[in-house]
Design a protein around this motif. Structure first.
Motif, short mmCIF file in Angstrom:
data_model
loop_
_atom_site.label_atom_id
_atom_site.label_comp_id
_atom_site.label_asym_id
_atom_site.label_seq_id
_atom_site.Cartn_x
_atom_site.Cartn_y
_atom_site.Cartn_z
N GLU A 53 -37.40 -100.78 -18.35
CA GLU A 53 -37.55 -100.39 -16.94
C GLU A 53 -38.35 -101.43 -16.16
O GLU A 53 -37.86 -102.05 -15.21
CB GLU A 53 -38.25 -99.04 -16.89
CG GLU A 53 -38.56 -98.55 -15.49
CD GLU A 53 -39.13 -97.13 -15.51
OE1 GLU A 53 -38.37 -96.21 -15.88
OE2 GLU A 53 -40.31 -96.95 -15.18
N GLY A 54 -39.58 -101.61 -16.58
CA GLY A 54 -40.46 -102.55 -15.89
C GLY A 54 -41.78 -102.59 -16.61
O GLY A 54 -42.06 -101.75 -17.46
N ASP A 101 -49.33 -97.57 -10.64
CA ASP A 101 -49.47 -96.21 -11.19
C ASP A 101 -48.33 -95.81 -12.12
O ASP A 101 -48.03 -94.61 -12.26
CB ASP A 101 -49.58 -95.16 -10.06
CG ASP A 101 -50.68 -95.54 -9.08
OD1 ASP A 101 -51.76 -95.96 -9.54
OD2 ASP A 101 -50.44 -95.45 -7.86
N ASN A 102 -47.67 -96.78 -12.71
CA ASN A 102 -46.58 -96.50 -13.65
C ASN A 102 -45.43 -95.68 -13.07
O ASN A 102 -44.70 -95.04 -13.81
CB ASN A 102 -47.12 -95.78 -14.91
CG ASN A 102 -48.00 -96.69 -15.72
OD1 ASN A 102 -47.83 -97.91 -15.70
ND2 ASN A 102 -48.95 -96.10 -16.42
N ARG A 103 -45.28 -95.70 -11.76
CA ARG A 103 -44.11 -95.01 -11.20
C ARG A 103 -42.86 -95.81 -11.54
O ARG A 103 -42.94 -97.00 -11.87
CB ARG A 103 -44.26 -94.83 -9.69
CG ARG A 103 -44.28 -96.12 -8.89
CD ARG A 103 -44.10 -95.85 -7.41
NE ARG A 103 -44.34 -97.05 -6.62
CZ ARG A 103 -43.48 -98.05 -6.48
NH1 ARG A 103 -42.31 -98.02 -7.13
NH2 ARG A 103 -43.76 -99.10 -5.73
N ALA A 104 -41.71 -95.12 -11.45
CA ALA A 104 -40.44 -95.84 -11.66
C ALA A 104 -40.19 -96.75 -10.46
O ALA A 104 -40.60 -96.42 -9.34
CB ALA A 104 -39.30 -94.84 -11.82
N THR A 135 -33.64 -95.77 -16.21
CA THR A 135 -33.74 -96.80 -15.18
C THR A 135 -32.84 -97.99 -15.49
O THR A 135 -32.17 -98.53 -14.61
CB THR A 135 -35.21 -97.28 -15.02
OG1 THR A 135 -35.99 -96.16 -14.63
CG2 THR A 135 -35.33 -98.37 -13.96
N ALA A 136 -32.80 -98.39 -16.77
CA ALA A 136 -31.95 -99.51 -17.16
C ALA A 136 -30.47 -99.14 -16.99
O ALA A 136 -29.67 -99.92 -16.45
CB ALA A 136 -32.24 -99.92 -18.60
#
Ligand code: URA
Ligand code: URA
Length: 205
Positions: A53-54, A101-104, A135-136
């Protein structure tokens, strides 16, 4: 040098040049708040590209993909499959800067970053792409597909074979999903043997 090593050096150089370009990218606001760019890393000739995702907290601190808790589980999965970060695979992400904040990442952030991923795919030219999580899957293939429905099924995409599976963070939250994930990775190893190396060793069999 053999042709293969010349080509290796060339591709490594092109990836380094691309990384330098991405470092300058300001197409979205994530570049303002991140600490380190996480371009991705691995074998420049990887036959398998993993896409997450990131960057999270630790990745953002260290500049490397999947180095936190999810990364430890991913390393364990890779070990069982007989893959190593140096030899068979490259690991990248949908976005290369950490969302706070680890959001998507938002659809706008994903869209801004996607051209970089396309360039990485072109350069590395993997035969197999593993999509780690929603997300990917939604970022690269189709925003409407559900990871829970589509995981474990090969998708033919732009001349490559894509396997969507659960994100390691999802497996840590829901250990009951691990059984499905192991089945997905057994398929990946079988495909790797079929199209890359019939003698590939893994702990599955
Ligand atoms: N989770 C991701 O999706 N990517 C990373 O690099 C680390 C954690
Ligand atoms: N939901 C997600 O966002 N990712 C997974 O991998 C599974 C469920």
């Amino acid at each position: 040098m053999t042709d293969k090593t010349t080509d290796m050096a060339q591709r490594e150089k092109e990836l380094k040049e691309l990384e330098a370009e991405v470092l300058q990218c300001r197409k979205c606001a994530l570049a303002e708040t991140r600490n380190q760019l996480v371009f991705g890393e691995g074998d420049p000739h990887a036959e398998i590209l993993f896409i997450g995702e990131g960057p999270g907290y630790y990745e953002d601190q260290q500049g490397h993909p999947f180095v936190g808790k999810s990364g430890q589980l991913l390393d364990r999965i890779l070990e069982v499959c007989g893959f190593s970060r140096q030899q068979h695979i490259f690991i990248g992400n949908i976005v290369k800067c950490r969302p706070p904040d680890n959001r998507a990442p938002t659809p706008e952030e994903r869209a801004a970053c996607l051209p970089w991923l396309y360039k990485q795919i072109d350069l590395i030219d993997p035969k197999i792409i593993i999509l780690l999580g929603a997300t990917a899957l939604n970022g690269l293939i189709d925003p409407k597909l559900r990871i829970t429905k589509i995981r474990g099924q090969w998708i033919a995409w732009q001349g490559r074979l894509v396997m969507p599976t659960y994100h390691p963070a999802a497996l840590l939250r829901n250990p009951g999903m691990k059984k499905d994930a192991w089945e997905d990775f057994q398929q990946v190893v079988a495909k790797f043997r079929e199209i890359v190396d019939p003698d590939h060793h893994s702990d599955f069999c």
